[in-house]
Design an enzyme around this catalytic site. Structure first.
Site, PDB file in Angstrom:
ATOM      1  N   HIS A  83       1.364  16.488 -25.646  1.00 21.10           N
ATOM      2  CA  HIS A  83       2.089  17.178 -24.574  1.00 21.10           C
ATOM      3  C   HIS A  83       2.768  16.175 -23.643  1.00 21.10           C
ATOM      4  O   HIS A  83       3.902  16.392 -23.200  1.00 21.10           O
ATOM      5  CB  HIS A  83       1.123  18.063 -23.785  1.00 21.10           C
ATOM      6  CG  HIS A  83       0.414  19.080 -24.621  1.00 21.10           C
ATOM      7  ND1 HIS A  83       1.056  20.147 -25.179  1.00 21.10           N
ATOM      8  CD2 HIS A  83      -0.886  19.172 -25.007  1.00 21.10           C
ATOM      9  CE1 HIS A  83       0.188  20.876 -25.874  1.00 21.10           C
ATOM     10  NE2 HIS A  83      -1.004  20.300 -25.780  1.00 21.10           N
ATOM     11  N   ASN A 111      -1.988   7.314  -0.424  1.00 22.64           N
ATOM     12  CA  ASN A 111      -2.422   7.094  -1.803  1.00 22.64           C
ATOM     13  C   ASN A 111      -1.255   6.678  -2.688  1.00 22.64           C
ATOM     14  O   ASN A 111      -1.416   5.864  -3.605  1.00 22.64           O
ATOM     15  CB  ASN A 111      -3.058   8.374  -2.346  1.00 22.64           C
ATOM     16  CG  ASN A 111      -3.656   8.170  -3.726  1.00 22.64           C
ATOM     17  OD1 ASN A 111      -4.663   7.489  -3.883  1.00 22.64           O
ATOM     18  ND2 ASN A 111      -3.039   8.770  -4.728  1.00 22.64           N
ATOM     19  N   ARG A 119      -0.647   2.988  -2.396  1.00 27.56           N
ATOM     20  CA  ARG A 119      -1.691   2.191  -3.043  1.00 27.56           C
ATOM     21  C   ARG A 119      -1.581   2.194  -4.562  1.00 27.56           C
ATOM     22  O   ARG A 119      -1.976   1.236  -5.215  1.00 27.56           O
ATOM     23  CB  ARG A 119      -3.076   2.692  -2.644  1.00 27.56           C
ATOM     24  CG  ARG A 119      -3.485   2.389  -1.226  1.00 27.56           C
ATOM     25  CD  ARG A 119      -4.974   2.611  -1.055  1.00 27.56           C
ATOM     26  NE  ARG A 119      -5.372   3.949  -1.417  1.00 27.56           N
ATOM     27  CZ  ARG A 119      -5.454   4.969  -0.584  1.00 27.56           C
ATOM     28  NH1 ARG A 119      -5.155   4.798   0.695  1.00 27.56           N
ATOM     29  NH2 ARG A 119      -5.831   6.159  -1.003  1.00 27.56           N
ATOM     30  N   ASN A 170       2.430   0.585  -7.095  1.00 19.90           N
ATOM     31  CA  ASN A 170       2.554  -0.774  -7.626  1.00 19.90           C
ATOM     32  C   ASN A 170       1.268  -1.525  -7.291  1.00 19.90           C
ATOM     33  O   ASN A 170       1.152  -2.134  -6.232  1.00 19.90           O
ATOM     34  CB  ASN A 170       3.778  -1.472  -7.026  1.00 19.90           C
ATOM     35  CG  ASN A 170       4.086  -2.800  -7.685  1.00 19.90           C
ATOM     36  OD1 ASN A 170       3.245  -3.383  -8.367  1.00 19.90           O
ATOM     37  ND2 ASN A 170       5.289  -3.300  -7.479  1.00 19.90           N
ATOM     38  N   HIS A 192       0.372  -4.365  -4.441  1.00 16.51           N
ATOM     39  CA  HIS A 192      -0.603  -3.863  -3.473  1.00 16.51           C
ATOM     40  C   HIS A 192      -1.826  -4.768  -3.394  1.00 16.51           C
ATOM     41  O   HIS A 192      -2.361  -5.009  -2.303  1.00 16.51           O
ATOM     42  CB  HIS A 192      -1.026  -2.442  -3.848  1.00 16.51           C
ATOM     43  CG  HIS A 192      -2.165  -1.922  -3.024  1.00 16.51           C
ATOM     44  ND1 HIS A 192      -3.483  -2.031  -3.432  1.00 16.51           N
ATOM     45  CD2 HIS A 192      -2.198  -1.334  -1.809  1.00 16.51           C
ATOM     46  CE1 HIS A 192      -4.269  -1.512  -2.511  1.00 16.51           C
ATOM     47  NE2 HIS A 192      -3.521  -1.082  -1.513  1.00 16.51           N
ATOM     48  N   TYR A 214      -3.849  -7.619   4.468  1.00 17.58           N
ATOM     49  CA  TYR A 214      -4.736  -6.703   5.197  1.00 17.58           C
ATOM     50  C   TYR A 214      -6.128  -7.306   5.399  1.00 17.58           C
ATOM     51  O   TYR A 214      -6.642  -7.351   6.516  1.00 17.58           O
ATOM     52  CB  TYR A 214      -4.827  -5.392   4.431  1.00 17.58           C
ATOM     53  CG  TYR A 214      -5.762  -4.379   5.038  1.00 17.58           C
ATOM     54  CD1 TYR A 214      -5.382  -3.630   6.148  1.00 17.58           C
ATOM     55  CD2 TYR A 214      -7.024  -4.160   4.499  1.00 17.58           C
ATOM     56  CE1 TYR A 214      -6.235  -2.685   6.707  1.00 17.58           C
ATOM     57  CE2 TYR A 214      -7.883  -3.234   5.046  1.00 17.58           C
ATOM     58  CZ  TYR A 214      -7.486  -2.502   6.146  1.00 17.58           C
ATOM     59  OH  TYR A 214      -8.345  -1.586   6.700  1.00 17.58           O
ATOM     60  N   SER A 234       6.033  -5.763   4.193  1.00 11.79           N
ATOM     61  CA  SER A 234       6.622  -5.128   3.022  1.00 11.79           C
ATOM     62  C   SER A 234       8.034  -4.641   3.315  1.00 11.79           C
ATOM     63  O   SER A 234       8.945  -4.792   2.481  1.00 11.79           O
ATOM     64  CB  SER A 234       5.742  -3.969   2.556  1.00 11.79           C
ATOM     65  OG  SER A 234       6.273  -3.347   1.411  1.00 11.79           O
ATOM     66  N   HIS A 277      11.360  -6.031   1.389  1.00 15.78           N
ATOM     67  CA  HIS A 277      12.223  -5.094   0.661  1.00 15.78           C
ATOM     68  C   HIS A 277      13.650  -5.138   1.191  1.00 15.78           C
ATOM     69  O   HIS A 277      14.615  -5.139   0.413  1.00 15.78           O
ATOM     70  CB  HIS A 277      11.668  -3.671   0.781  1.00 15.78           C
ATOM     71  CG  HIS A 277      10.593  -3.358  -0.209  1.00 15.78           C
ATOM     72  ND1 HIS A 277       9.285  -3.737  -0.028  1.00 15.78           N
ATOM     73  CD2 HIS A 277      10.628  -2.698  -1.398  1.00 15.78           C
ATOM     74  CE1 HIS A 277       8.551  -3.319  -1.049  1.00 15.78           C
ATOM     75  NE2 HIS A 277       9.351  -2.696  -1.902  1.00 15.78           N
TER      76      HIS A 277
END
Length: 526
Positions: A113, A391, A394, A397, A401, A409, A432, A436
């Protein structure tokens, strides 16, 4: 007069045959009913047995996974407890643990599927090719696919190769030898802090020149086309992250492992560092889980899928974006025009997002992972099921991350003694967003802070408001709606600015003229 009776033998035989035929029919019907009942009973028993077997297998599998992960969980908890009560020093055990596992889409493609959805995307690519051939044949009388835009975007590959070679040689030689030189004299030095600061400043200066200014000079001086610009810029960022991870992971280990009398300092092997520069991860380890063999059929199919995604993106730009935005400036600017352009860009925008994910995070990384027999293929998770943007960030990528989490962090929390978690998360988003925006500015050749605003403003708002506490299916719908709109905004605004830069070039090099988008004032209706 005597009555004549039929012969008893003939009449009796007919009667017996009729009775036997009726008995046989009733017996056949009864046997058919019994057979159907038996088949139905067997089917019910089969379903019941399969359910029981599946339940037992689930229990055994859960038990095995729990038992296998329990030592790791206990060790991690013990390490965290030790760090919170004794010291704040980082150890290799506290970092990312690499295990041998396949990519999620490779597992999902085993299901018919899910693989059918992939076939649907391939069918759409074929439709793009056929429609392009049909339009060209009707308009120009030829059946040849031209890829002028693709050749233009990837032009000047010789300069790109030359620039990449210099960045690679520098990243291969300087960080490794700098760590080796520092580690050789560190424990015997009378001023460890002064030595570390001195070598660190020299390496930072060389990093700024070779991996900072040199790629910018190449991109600007040679006026590279957009795809070539992105190659140089993204490789620049990758080499910076790789070299930082190597230094960040090896320096604490060397500083803590003072050799005994008569022993020599142990350093990471040069081969492990060379392997790290090519393997699909940004976290350095001396060894990774490795697959036993290279599946060359998998390599060929993955390379073919990368080319397919490249042509797919080309057709999306040529068929859905260029015709819309090429003559956009001939229309008077209005809110209605802008809104229509934004929503018309949502479909090509989300398709480009999916293609970028599939081509890079799945195909490209798996291609290098297979060639290098790299075992841990968790480059992404099931981000499409996310019910929150937290979420999604996280799981989209995992490779990037992990780098941001361990070196951004977590190190921020270590420096702040475990406080200011919100500030740590905000700093990661800010870094980030800046990276970017830098990549897009260098890639397109103009400054238009669309990506920065989406990351630093809307990304931060959605990350803190739509957090993991929200698990409703409506939140997943909202997440996808946000992705559609966000990608539409990017495609629309960047395409408008691209054509505005062509038709209304800058007349000076003043600061405000460089940072002010040309699409705000450009009108190329004539």
């Amino acid at each position: 007069m005597a009555t004549t009776k039929p012969p008893n033998g003939l009449g009796h035989q007919k009667h017996i045959k009729a009775v036997q035929s009726n008995d046989a029919g009733s017996q056949t019907d009864a046997q058919g009913d019994e057979l159907r009942e038996l088949q139905s009973h067997i089917q019910k028993v089969k379903v019941k047995v399969l359910e029981e077997i599946q339940g037992q297998l689930n229990v055994l599998l859960d038990k095995a996974l729990t038992e296998s992960l329990q030592p790791l969980t206990q060790r991690t908890a013990a390490n965290e407890k030790t760090n919170s009560h004794t010291s704040r020093s980082h150890r290799m055990e506290d970092g990312k643990v690499f295990i041998q596992r396949a990519s999620l889409l490779d597992e999902l493609f085993e299901i018919n599927h899910i693989r059918t959805i992939y076939h649907m995307f391939v069918a759409v690519l074929l439709v793009f090719c056929i429609s392009t051939l049909a339009v060209d044949y009707i308009d120009q009388g030829r059946l040849v696919l031209e890829f002028d835009l693709l050749f233009y975007a990837f032009g000047e590959l010789g300069i790109v190769t030359w620039a990449w070679g210099w960045m690679f040689v520098y990243t291969l030689v300087v960080p490794y030898n700098a760590v080796t030189l520092w580690g050789t004299v560190y424990h015997a030095s009378g001023s460890k802090l002064g030595l570390s600061i001195g070598i660190g400043l020299v390496v930072a200066a060389m990093q700024a020149c070779v991996l900072g200014l040199f790629p910018v000079y190449v991109v600007v001086h040679y006026q590279l086309p957009p795809a070539s610009r992105f190659i140089v810029t993204l490789e620049q960022i990758r080499f910076v992250m790789k070299s930082y991870s190597f230094i960040r992971e090896t320096v604490p280990v060397i500083s803590r492992s003072e050799p005994r009398q008569g022993e020599t300092q142990r350093f990471p092997t040069f081969s492990s560092y060379l392997y790290f520069l090519f393997c699909p991860t940004l976290i350095y380890r001396e060894s990774y889980p490795r697959n036993p063999v290279i599946r060359w059929d998998y390599v060929r199919s993955t390379a073919a899928m990368i080319l397919g995604c490249l042509f797919y993106s080309y057709f999306i730009m040529v068929r859905l974006c260029v015709p819309v935005f090429r003559n956009e400036g001939s229309k008077p600017f209005s809110k209605r025009t802008l809104v229509l352009a934004l929503f018309n860009s949502s479909l090509p925008g989300i398709m480009i997002l999916l293609l970028a994910f599939f081509a890079f995070l799945h195909c490209w990384l798996n291609l290098f992972g297979e060639l290098l027999r790299f075992g841990d293929r968790m480059f992404y998770k099931d981000w499409w099921n996310s019910a929150s943007f937290a979420n999604y960030y996280r799981t989209w990528n995992v490779v990037v991350h992990d780098w941001l989490y361990y070196y951004g962090y977590r190190d921020f929390l270590w420096l702040s003694n475990g406080r200011f978690r919100s500030a740590a998360m905000l700093s990661v988003f800010l870094v980030s967003a800046v990276v970017h925006e830098y990549a897009f500015t260098m890639g397109f050749g103009f400054f238009y802070p669309v990506m920065f605003c989406l990351f630093a403003v809307f990304g931060v708002i959605f990350n803190f408001t739509l957090n993991d506490k929200r698990q409703s299916p409506l939140c997943n719908i909202f997440m996808w709606t946000g992705l559609f709109i966000g990608q539409g905004v990017q495609v629309c605004l960047y395409c408008q600015e691209w054509y505005a830069q062509i038709h209304c070039p800058r007349t000076g090099n003043g600061f405000w003229e460089l940072v002010t988008p040309r699409s705000w004032s450009c009108n190329y209706s004539t």
